[in-house]
Each structure stands twice: as structure tokens, then as C-alpha cells.
Write a protein that holds these residues in place. Structure first.
Motif, PDB file in Angstrom:
ATOM      1  N   GLU A   1       3.265 -13.161 -24.106  1.00 47.76           N
ATOM      2  CA  GLU A   1       3.199 -14.009 -22.922  1.00 47.76           C
ATOM      3  C   GLU A   1       2.461 -15.297 -23.270  1.00 47.76           C
ATOM      4  O   GLU A   1       1.353 -15.269 -23.820  1.00 47.76           O
ATOM      5  CB  GLU A   1       2.460 -13.278 -21.805  1.00 47.76           C
ATOM      6  N   LYS A   2       3.075 -16.442 -22.953  1.00 43.47           N
ATOM      7  CA  LYS A   2       2.449 -17.733 -23.223  1.00 43.47           C
ATOM      8  C   LYS A   2       1.226 -17.915 -22.322  1.00 43.47           C
ATOM      9  O   LYS A   2       1.287 -17.706 -21.115  1.00 43.47           O
ATOM     10  CB  LYS A   2       3.434 -18.875 -23.010  1.00 43.47           C
TER      11      LYS A   2
ATOM     12  N   TYR B   1       0.178 -17.076 -27.677  1.00 41.67           N
ATOM     13  CA  TYR B   1       0.888 -15.976 -27.017  1.00 41.67           C
ATOM     14  C   TYR B   1       0.074 -14.697 -27.195  1.00 41.67           C
ATOM     15  O   TYR B   1      -0.367 -14.367 -28.307  1.00 41.67           O
ATOM     16  CB  TYR B   1       2.283 -15.781 -27.614  1.00 41.67           C
TER      17      TYR B   1
ATOM     18  N   TYR C   1       7.755 -16.511 -22.629  1.00 41.19           N
ATOM     19  CA  TYR C   1       7.575 -15.255 -23.339  1.00 41.19           C
ATOM     20  C   TYR C   1       8.429 -15.245 -24.598  1.00 41.19           C
ATOM     21  O   TYR C   1       9.425 -15.966 -24.712  1.00 41.19           O
ATOM     22  CB  TYR C   1       7.904 -14.046 -22.455  1.00 41.19           C
TER      23      TYR C   1
ATOM     24  N   TYR D   1       0.404 -10.788 -27.139  1.00 38.67           N
ATOM     25  CA  TYR D   1       1.475  -9.792 -27.251  1.00 38.67           C
ATOM     26  C   TYR D   1       0.976  -8.428 -26.776  1.00 38.67           C
ATOM     27  O   TYR D   1      -0.139  -8.000 -27.105  1.00 38.67           O
ATOM     28  CB  TYR D   1       1.952  -9.683 -28.695  1.00 38.67           C
TER      29      TYR D   1
END
Length: 509
Positions: free
Chosen positions: A495-496, A384, A446, A386
Motif C-alpha cells: 500500500e502506497k 509502500y 498499491y 507490504y
């Protein structure tokens, strides 16, 4: 209770405790445990942690930008340390091997059978007194990936949290303790950092919790044979995803463990402020105005429930049952030997902040690969990226002294909606429960990064984020439990990213 059945179950307990058995075998063990107090007590022994790393006992929190990641680890608050230690002790190879310590460990545990055959376990056979106890170091394995110490305590006793262990060589290099396990309070194993290639002698130091007594074992080191049986590869491979720059720095293929070292960084002007590995709390990225990392952090995590790669925190057949051996790997790094198609068992990960660059250095730990491995494939866990929420979304909270309080509030940041469900006091933890509308599966697209602050914006605790059954939970360990009026700050949203995979990594001789 049949003595022979007890013997069979005793032989299976270590593998059962780590999720290394099939569903049918797990059912057999559980049926026996339901009516056998002795075997239940033996299972509890496997789940007890033993030592803390030096400096961790009675430590206080001190998370400042100026402190290095090593100092961060040493000064963590004891309650938070207990969580990290329990995670660390779930490493499958070490926990499984500990069951056989003092019971021909090298021939019964796959991770060390190979080392024994090669004559790499250095016999020590020294006994020293520490307080009312006697410590006997039977042997030590100086692997390129880790150092493992096999020892016994007499009289047998629960030494959890009462002894620290560390190691130094003749050049002054320090090797920290990472993880360990004990069986029946008598047979133990400890895992420390791998020694430097030029080390010729080490001092293994056991210290009581008060720091007043020590037992020192001076041990000679011979790494000549080891050097010819292990490999270190610098692949210098790179990948970019979602603003993250990922570098595959080194692979250490030891006789008992394989280690993958990597670095995650961002460009100086990037809007990415952190990286998350799976659903855990993100690590800060980038430098502040003073030229130092925004925040220093370090940590160790073991594999999720079921060491072969079961989904993290997902139940697998009933309360307390480890995941079956054939559970699909989800949310962990994967290392595959393309020579034979086998996956190496995941044993844990280490992360730390490089304060001078603001990047994150990490290591994935796996069991040893076959000696004839020529090419590897490495898949990272879900990553992820950020980014800070501008303006930051803040919610004023009044912490209950006990029980829970309903929040029932929606927050929207950058088009991402987060529903705050409730806040509850659970022992020494403060737990925030939230949901992400429309998000399903093990890893949502997310994730929020919440911080608990006082009215002046100072952080008030350390957090652990988990995601299960479409519900998020943030466990916060308060530095000041008496503080009641706080602010919940949505500092960033992660966000992935697309899967990060390094394929066909050459490791052949």
C-alpha cells in the motif's frame, strides 16, 4: 565530418549519457551522432561497465535466512548481478567524472574540482603489472562519503568483467567496490566505501578474474585535513507511516558526495512484512520464529533515466534519449539545501537487511552540498508497506520455451484487483505483465509482490518489478531455466504511504 564539431560533441557526451543536458543540447548531440561513427563509438565507451566487486564473478545464488546481507551480495547469480551493476553504473557524478579521468579530472568535474583545490586528492603515481596489462594509480580521494581511485590501464583494452578491485587498511578493515566507469579502455575511476577515520595506510588490490594474479598498491592515508572539511551529523529524527518506523540516523557531508543514512523497521507484532522504495521489489521486514530476519537482501540502485530526477523508465523525447536536464523529479529521494533553495543531484541508493533486527538499513547518495549549508530538507521516494495475503493467491503456470503465453486472469487480494495479462520469455528473463484496474500515474496506490515457486513452495529466481504506462512488469531470473511447471504466488500487496519528509534538518557548524 567537422573536426571542431566532433570535439564539441566529445566534450558533451558524458553529460549527455547521464541526462545532464537540456533538450536543445540533446538534440544537437543526437543529430551529430546520427552521422558520426567515431562519436557513436565514444558514446558506447561511456556505457560500458568495468569491474565487479570481489567474489561476484562466477557466483551462484544463495538466498537463505541465515545468510547476512553481505553474503547475499557476494553470492548473487551472475545474470542478476549484471542488472545491478548496470543500475549502479548509472550514478551521475561518477559516470560524468569518468569521462575526464586522465584529462585533469579534478578541474573539469564539479564533484572533484573542490577536492583538488583543497589538496585532498592524494597523488600516488605507482605502476604495477597485472597479467599482460600495466595499471597506473594516479591519485586517490579519501572522502568522508566515499573513496575514489583514478587510474589508467596500458595497453588500452576492454576490461569489463575481467578484474576485481578491493581495498583494506592496516587494521584489517575491508572496503568494498561499488561502482566505476572507464573511457576508451584506458582511463578509469573506481568508487569504494569510505575509509575509517583512524586508517593510516591502505592496500588497493586489483585481481584478475581467475584470482591467480594480483597487483597491490600500498598507499599512505592522511585524513587530518579531510576531518576539518567534512561533517557528520546524527539528527536522530524519526517518523512513522503505515506501520513503518523510519529513523534518520546520520548525514555525511563530504567534499565530493553527501550521504543520508536511515533505518526502516516495524513493531514485533506488526502485520507489515516488507517495505518497497518506489515500484521496486520490496525488502522483507521483521523476524521469523528463529529470531532471524525472514530473508536477507542487499542492493544498489542508480538514479532513474536522467540523473537529475526524471521519472523511472519513462521515455523523454524519443528512444534512447536521456531525460532533459529540466525534467521534473519523480520517484527519487530529494535533498534540498534550504540555505539557498538548491536540490542536490541524486546519485543512487544502497539497501541491506539487518539480520539481527529484521529492519532495513539504507543510504541515499547525492552530490556534495555547499559548504555553507545550515538546514536541509529530505523527501523519501514513494514508500509502500507490504502485507501478506491470507490466504496466498496462487496460479499454476507452464513456462513456454520461447515466445509468450496469454494468461488473461484476474486475482483479488484484500479488495485489490490485479489482472494478469501475459507471460513471455525474453532472453534469460521470464517477464510477467500485469495491470491494476483504475490505477494511473507513475506510482499506483498499491503494488503486488509476486514470487515464482516450485510445487513445494521453494523460490525459483530473483525478481525486478517495474511500473510504466499503467502496466506492471516483473522480470524473473530463474535459478533453474529447465523448470517448466511452476506456481505464481501473490505473497503480499503493498500500500502506497503518505509522503515521508524530514524538514529543516540542522547541519550548520
Amino acid at each position: 565530418m567537422s573536426e571542431s564539431k566532433c570535439e564539441i560533441v566529445q566534450d558533451l557526451l558524458a553529460l549527455y549519457a547521464e541526462g545532464e543536458v537540456s533538450a536543445a543540447t540533446a538534440g544537437f548531440v543526437e543529430e551529430h551522432l546520427s552521422s558520426c561513427n567515431e562519436c557513436r563509438r565514444s558514446l558506447e565507451e561511456f556505457q560500458k561497465p568495468i569491474f565487479h566487486a570481489p567474489g561476484q564473478l562466477n557466483s551462484e545464488i544463495n538466498e537463505t535466512r541465515e545468510k547476512t546481507a553481505a553474503v547475499f551480495l557476494v553470492r548473487l547469480r551472475r545474470t542478476f548481478l549484471m542488472v545491478l551493476v548496470l543500475l549502479a553504473l548509472s550514478a551521475a557524478g561518477l559516470a560524468s567524472a569518468s569521462y575526464y579521468a586522465g584529462k585533469n579530472v579534478a578541474t573539469r568535474d564539479p564533484a572533484y574540482a573542490r577536492a583538488e583545490k583543497m589538496g585532498l586528492i592524494t597523488p600516488v603515481g605507482q605502476t604495477k603489472q597485472l597479467g599482460q596489462s600495466w595499471i597506473t594509480v594516479d591519485g586517490i580521494l579519501f572522502d568522508a562519503a566515499r573513496t575514489t581511485v583514478f587510474y589508467r590501464m596500458s595497453p588500452a583494452q576492454d576490461m569489463s568483467g575481467e578484474i576485481e578491485i578491493e581495498m583494506r587498511d592496516e587494521n584489517g578493515n575491508y572496503y568494498p567496490y561499488f561502482a566505476g566507469k572507464g573511457y576508451r579502455g584506458e582511463h578509469f575511476m573506481a568508487e569504494l566505501a569510505a575509509i575509517e577515520p583512524d586508517a593510516r595506510a591502505v592496500s588497493l588490490i586489483f585481481t584478475d578474474s581467475a584470482g591467480s594474479e594480483k597487483a597491490v598498491f600500498d598507499i599512505q592515508v592522511d585524513t587530518v585535513k579531510l576531518a576539518g572539511l567534512t561533517r557528520e551529523i546524527s539528527p536522530e529524527l524519526k517518523s512513522e507511516a503505515g506501520g513503518l518506523k523510519i529513523s534518520l540516523d546520520k548525514l555525511v557531508l563530504g567534499v565530493s558526495q553527501s550521504v543520508v543514512e536511515f533505518t526502516v523497521a516495524v513493531e514485533p507484532d506488526s502485520d507489515v512484512t516488507g517495505v518497497g522504495f518506489g515500484a521496486g521489489q520490496p525488502f522483507s521486514l521483521g523476524l521469523g520464529p528463529d529470531g532471524q530476519a525472514h530473508a536477507a537482501a542487499a542492493g544498489f540502485t542508480g538514479p532513474p533515466r536522467g540523473a537529475t530526477g526524471a521519472p523511472p523508465d519513462q521515455p523523454s523525447g524519443g528512444p534512447g534519449r536521456p531525460a532533459a536536464k529540466d525534467a521534473p523529479p519523480v520517484g527519487i529521494p530529494l535533498l534540498i539545501d534550504l540555505t539557498n533553495g538548491k536540490s542536490a543531484a541524486y546519485e543512487g541508493a544502497k539497501y541491506s537487511t539487518i539480520t539481527s533486527t529484521g529492519s532495513v538499513a539504507g543510504s541515499f547518495l547525492f552530490n556534495a552540498l555547499d559548504v555553507d549549508a545550515k538546514k536541509l530538507k529530505l523527501s523519501f521516494p514513494p514508500l509502500y508497506a507490504y502485507r501478506q495475503t491470507i490466504p496466498e493467491e496462487k496460479v499454476s503456470l507452464t513456462i513456454p520455451t520461447e515466445g509468450e503465453v496469454l494468461l488473461d486472469r484476474n486475482i483479488t487480494a484484500g479488495g485489490k484487483e490485479i489482472y494478469l495479462d501475459r507471460l513471455s520469455v525474453e532472453g534469460e528473463r521470464l517477464c510477467l505483465y500485469y495491470r491494476l484496474p483504475g490505477q494511473q500515474g507513475y506510482f499506483p496506490v498499491y503494488l503486488p509482490d509476486f514470487r515464482l515457486e516450485d510445487n513445494e513452495g521453494r523460490p525459483l529466481g530473483h525478481s525486478r518489478n517495474t511500473w510504466e504506462n499503467e502496466t506492471g512488469r516483473i522480470e524473473i531470473y530463474l535459478t533453474d531455466p529447465g523448470q517448466r511447471d511452476l506456481t505464481l504466488n501473490l505473497a503480499a500487496v503493498g500500500e502506497k504511504l503518505p509522503d515521508v519528509v524530514f524538514d529543516r534538518i540542522p547541519v550548520g557548524n
